[in-house]
Write an enzyme that holds these catalytic residues in place. Structure first.
Site, PDB file in Angstrom:
ATOM      1  N   LYS A 116      -2.722 -10.579 -22.748  1.00 11.08           N
ATOM      2  CA  LYS A 116      -1.938 -10.195 -21.571  1.00 11.08           C
ATOM      3  C   LYS A 116      -2.335 -10.968 -20.321  1.00 11.08           C
ATOM      4  CE  LYS A 116       0.032  -7.672 -24.430  1.00 11.08           C
ATOM      5  NZ  LYS A 116       1.292  -8.175 -25.025  1.00 11.08           N
ATOM      6  N   ARG A 293       9.303 -10.356 -30.672  1.00 12.30           N
ATOM      7  CA  ARG A 293       9.951  -9.832 -31.879  1.00 12.30           C
ATOM      8  C   ARG A 293      11.352  -9.343 -31.525  1.00 12.30           C
ATOM      9  NH1 ARG A 293       6.812  -5.630 -29.622  1.00 12.30           N
ATOM     10  NH2 ARG A 293       8.179  -3.932 -28.965  1.00 12.30           N
ATOM     11  N   VAL A 296      13.427  -2.502 -31.209  1.00  8.15           N
ATOM     12  CA  VAL A 296      14.178  -1.328 -31.664  1.00  8.15           C
ATOM     13  C   VAL A 296      15.520  -1.232 -30.927  1.00  8.15           C
ATOM     14  CG1 VAL A 296      14.189   1.204 -31.803  1.00  8.15           C
ATOM     15  CG2 VAL A 296      12.058  -0.058 -32.208  1.00  8.15           C
TER      16      VAL A 296
END
Ligand code: MV4
Length: 465
Positions: A116, A293, A296
């Site tokens: 991060k 990625r 959802v």
């Protein structure tokens, strides 16, 4: 073009990826654990490889078993979905070493964004606004007193190896600060094997706004607008929407352009999401993380753009150029997604696995339900508790809310506790309907009101319209 894909996941996202493969005429091979032999993704796939026992660490997370499954079944590519191995740089590398196309970015980009503090530095280099703060280091390396005076209290101490809400500590008083940094570092070392921490000014009232990006292997990078995922509980998103109506046109343009600059800067390829905090007090946005990625909540972006993000992922991985140029991307209307989980809201959202004695998903105009569930399916206790995502598209936010209420009213799930009633309460609340809430609202306002409602001390309509 990719010919045969190993779908290295389960549940609704495995079903989603198999469907995208069908659209492109690509064969899809499922993997399954002991618990998933009757699962929907196994039934829909062209072939299946059993990868181990029910526990995910021994099956879906077993890198050697998953790569072997791809080789044995003669796949040329691996789609990781979300969760499990999706953001594991070592897995992406392993796929490459075995001559498999990993449907996602290069391991180097995954790594850069997983750290991060590095992500923060790369963002700053790309002229993407970051929150006032420090570089990462160990407690003795951080010049604390001076930094904190510059930044101003309160501050958040963040683990460089954290993310997604893990490894964060709030500090309100200067006297607590040196000890808090030492403790945070020790905990980060124990949890992530890396004690590096950095400090950021704490943004107290914010929305979570994220930008969907797509990058192909030919240097083209586009954004598909933003999503608002501020309705969360303990860093688990519950409701997501597109667009974010709290962001004005000018901020939206700068937000999306910033996301594209970061995507270019880290040499990204594939679908990705750049997360921002939108500070409700100043109206400014700041980079927080990049997710490397498919997410959802990707369907809300699909609903407003008409672009199939998983098809795009597969095309990009095949070396094809993006199917749209930035100037051809338009968004229309408003989309909302509710995550239907097998969880008991009254028991602190405890997972509630079991037999689905009835599973009746909603349908109709502008309604989509992404699920792997069916009547008679047994929800196993080993994995994520999400059963389905109900997604609706409306002409505007109010219309989308109405369509979601209609969709949830006809959704019928029996046999396990679900979050459906929670979503009905949320959609009925004045705060949600007025778009007047922040990332703490579900926990601080909505859930306490629902709890009181249940004991009969208060009307059960939270801020009824
Ligand atoms: C913050 C913040 C306030 N100030 N950073 C949480 C997850 C991780 N992606 C970053 N997170 C936060 N970082 C500063 N400097 C508040 C959060 C945060 C949050 C962010 C997005 C959505 C929900 C959240 C819930 C609690 C805290």
């Amino acid at each position: 073009m990719i010919q045969r894909v190993l779908v290295a996941n389960r549940g609704e996202i495995a079903v989603r990826v198999i469907r995208a493969c069908r659209v492109l005429g690509i064969e899809a091979v499922a993997i399954c654990s002991d618990a998933d032999q009757a699962a929907m993704h196994v039934r829909l796939a062209d072939d299946v490889v059993h990868v181990g026992p029910s526990q995910a660490t021994h099956s879906y997370l077993n890198m050697a078993a998953v790569v072997a499954a791809a080789k044995i079944s003669r796949c040329d590519a691996v789609h990781p979905g979300y969760g499990f191995l999706a953001e594991n740089a070592r897995f992406a590398e392993l796929c490459g070493e075995q001559g498999l196309i990993f449907v996602g970015p290069e391991p180097s980009a995954i790594r850069m964004m997983a750290e991060k503090d590095t992500a923060r530095t790369v963002a700053a280099e790309a002229n993407v606004p970051i929150i006032e703060g420090t570089d990462a280091g160990l407690p003795e390396e951080l010049d604390l007193r001076e930094e904190i005076r510059r930044i101003g209290l309160p501050v958040l101490i963040k683990a460089a190896a954290g993310g997604g809400g893990r490894g964060m500590w709030l500090v309100r008083e200067e006297t607590e600060f040196p000890e808090a940094v030492r403790r945070a570092s020790a905990e980060a070392a124990a949890a992530f094997g890396d004690g590096s921490v950095y400090v950021e000014k704490y943004i107290g009232r914010a929305r979570h706004v994220e930008v969907q990006v797509l990058a192909d292997a030919h240097g083209n990078v586009i954004h598909l607008g933003e999503r608002d995922c501020s309705a969360q509980r303990r860093h688990q998103k519950l409701v997501e929407e597109a667009p974010s109506n709290v962001v004005d046109e000018d901020s939206r343009r700068r937000l999306c352009e910033a996301a594209v600059r970061l995507t270019k800067r880290c040499g990204y390829r594939g679908a990705g999401t750049v997360e921002f905090l939108f500070d409700l007090d100043s109206g400014k946005f700041y980079f927080i993380e990049m997710n490397t990625r498919i997410q959802v909540e990707h369907p809300v972006t699909e609903m407003v753009t008409g672009i199939d993000l998983v098809v795009e992922q597969l095309r990009i991985a095949s070396g094809e150029p993006l199917s749209s140029r930035q100037e051809d991307v338009f968004t229309s209307g408003h989309a909302i997604e509710c995550r239907i989980n097998a969880e008991d809201v009254n028991r602190d959202f405890a997972p509630a696995p079991g037999l689905l004695t009835e599973f009746a998903p909603p349908g109709g105009a502008q309604v989509r339900c992404d699920t792997h569930c069916y009547t008679g399916y047994e929800v196993p206790p080993y994995y994520d508790s999400m059963l389905a995502k109900v997604i609706v598209h409306g002409r505007d936010r109010d219309d989308a809310i109405q369509r979601m209420q209609a969709a949830l009213a006809e959704t019928n799930v029996d046999g396990v506790a679900t979050t459906i009633d929670f979503h009905k309460r949320l959609l009925a609340s004045t705060d949600f309907r007025n778009d007047s809430f922040d990332t703490a609202w579900v926990e601080k306002v909505l859930l306490p009101a629902i709890r009181i409602g249940e004991t009969g001390e208060c009307n059960d309509e939270v801020g009824a319209p």
